[in-house]
Design a protein around this motif. Structure first.
Motif, PDB file in Angstrom:
ATOM      1  N   MET A   8       5.399   1.924   2.281  1.00  0.00           N
ATOM      2  CA  MET A   8       6.397   1.176   1.865  1.00  0.00           C
ATOM      3  C   MET A   8       6.018   0.329   0.582  1.00  0.00           C
ATOM      4  N   GLU A  47       8.137  -9.106  -3.307  1.00  0.00           N
ATOM      5  CA  GLU A  47       7.769  -7.593  -2.824  1.00  0.00           C
ATOM      6  C   GLU A  47       6.505  -7.595  -2.064  1.00  0.00           C
ATOM      7  N   GLU A 101       6.599  -9.484   1.365  1.00  0.00           N
ATOM      8  CA  GLU A 101       7.354  -8.632   2.366  1.00  0.00           C
ATOM      9  C   GLU A 101       6.297  -7.522   2.791  1.00  0.00           C
ATOM     10  N   GLN A 102       5.655  -6.967   1.898  1.00  0.00           N
ATOM     11  CA  GLN A 102       4.642  -5.865   2.248  1.00  0.00           C
ATOM     12  C   GLN A 102       3.580  -6.458   3.448  1.00  0.00           C
ATOM     13  N   VAL A 145      14.639 -10.504   1.387  1.00  0.00           N
ATOM     14  CA  VAL A 145      15.349  -9.666   0.866  1.00  0.00           C
ATOM     15  C   VAL A 145      16.554 -10.299   0.270  1.00  0.00           C
ATOM     16  N   GLN A 168      16.035  -1.420   3.803  1.00  0.00           N
ATOM     17  CA  GLN A 168      14.856  -2.438   4.356  1.00  0.00           C
ATOM     18  C   GLN A 168      15.541  -3.651   5.242  1.00  0.00           C
ATOM     19  N   TYR A 206      13.927  -4.149   8.896  1.00  0.00           N
ATOM     20  CA  TYR A 206      13.632  -5.365   9.621  1.00  0.00           C
ATOM     21  C   TYR A 206      14.369  -5.765  10.819  1.00  0.00           C
ATOM     22  N   THR A 233      11.295   3.831   8.234  1.00  0.00           N
ATOM     23  CA  THR A 233      10.317   3.829   7.235  1.00  0.00           C
ATOM     24  C   THR A 233      10.333   4.778   6.254  1.00  0.00           C
ATOM     25  N   VAL A 269      12.963   4.293   3.868  1.00  0.00           N
ATOM     26  CA  VAL A 269      12.505   3.268   2.793  1.00  0.00           C
ATOM     27  C   VAL A 269      11.717   3.698   1.712  1.00  0.00           C
ATOM     28  N   ASN A 313      12.179   3.964  -2.231  1.00  0.00           N
ATOM     29  CA  ASN A 313      11.298   3.173  -2.842  1.00  0.00           C
ATOM     30  C   ASN A 313      10.983   4.215  -4.095  1.00  0.00           C
TER      31      ASN A 313
END
Length: 213
Positions: free
Chosen positions: A1, A53, A56-57, A85, A153, A157, A174, A177, A181
């Motif tokens: 991700m 970003e 969030e990761q 987000v 995303q 979440y 995932t 996503v 990505n």
């Protein structure tokens, strides 16, 4: 991700401070500088987007390391990720507005083309216009891909914060996503390529105008 977006920018060597008797060169200088100025907000949000970003990761990795018994922490991190987000989408809106303003400014290139007399210069300026239009089109594609990524995303979440979610659902989301990505990264590469093409062509035109003086 994990996602790292590095967008190429217009080169800053836009004849700044140039003293020239060529009206074509002066007007080109004006158009390029105004376009770069309009893109300033776009440039300003890049570092903020990258920070969000990366944060969030880290949240995602932290959530995946937690157990069902730590559901309170899972919910807190999921909520933070969802808020992140929304922050990114707000920054993206600023970026869209900046690029749209720059595209409008760059339309003044038509007046520069109209006043040019040298056929070779006219051809180069028209090519410059085409590349910039393709660059802005590539950015629109990036925006669409990025917004779709944000939707996926958000769904991920929300799943993380739902006690009923099983591992298979998480893995499937995932995967979606990660696939989106890749689409985002591909669109960034296309935008970067057009930016580099523009910078190269712009420098070539500048050299030709200098030689003619």
């Amino acid at each position: 991700m994990k996602k790292t977006i590095t967008a190429a920018v217009l080169s800053s060597a836009l004849l700044l401070g140039a003293c020239s008797e060529s009206s074509v060169r002066e007007d080109l200088n004006s158009v390029l500088n105004d376009t770069l100025a309009a893109e300033e907000e776009y440039l300003n949000v890049q570092s903020e987007l990258e920070e969000l970003e990366q944060s969030e990761q880290q949240m995602f990795e932290s959530v995946m390391a937690l157990t069902q018994e730590e559901m309170k922490e899972v919910n807190e991190l999921s909520a933070e990720a969802l808020a992140s987000v929304e922050e990114r989408l707000a920054l993206l809106e600023t970026e869209k507005e900046s690029i749209a303003a720059a595209a409008e400014q760059f339309e003044e290139i038509d007046s520069v083309i109209a006043e040019a007399e040298d056929e070779a210069i006219i051809s180069e300026l028209e090519a410059l216009k085409t590349v910039m239009e393709e660059r802005y089109a590539a950015h629109q594609t990036f925006i669409a891909e990025y917004e779709e990524l944000a939707v996926l995303q958000n769904e991920l979440y929300n799943l993380l914060g739902d006690e009923e979610t099983d591992l298979e659902q998480l893995q499937e989301q995932t995967t979606l996503v990660n696939e989106q990505n890749e689409a985002v990264l591909t669109s960034v590469e296309a935008f970067n390529q057009k930016t580099e093409e523009f910078n190269t062509l712009k420098n070539s035109i500048i050299e030709q105008l200098e030689e003619e003086e």
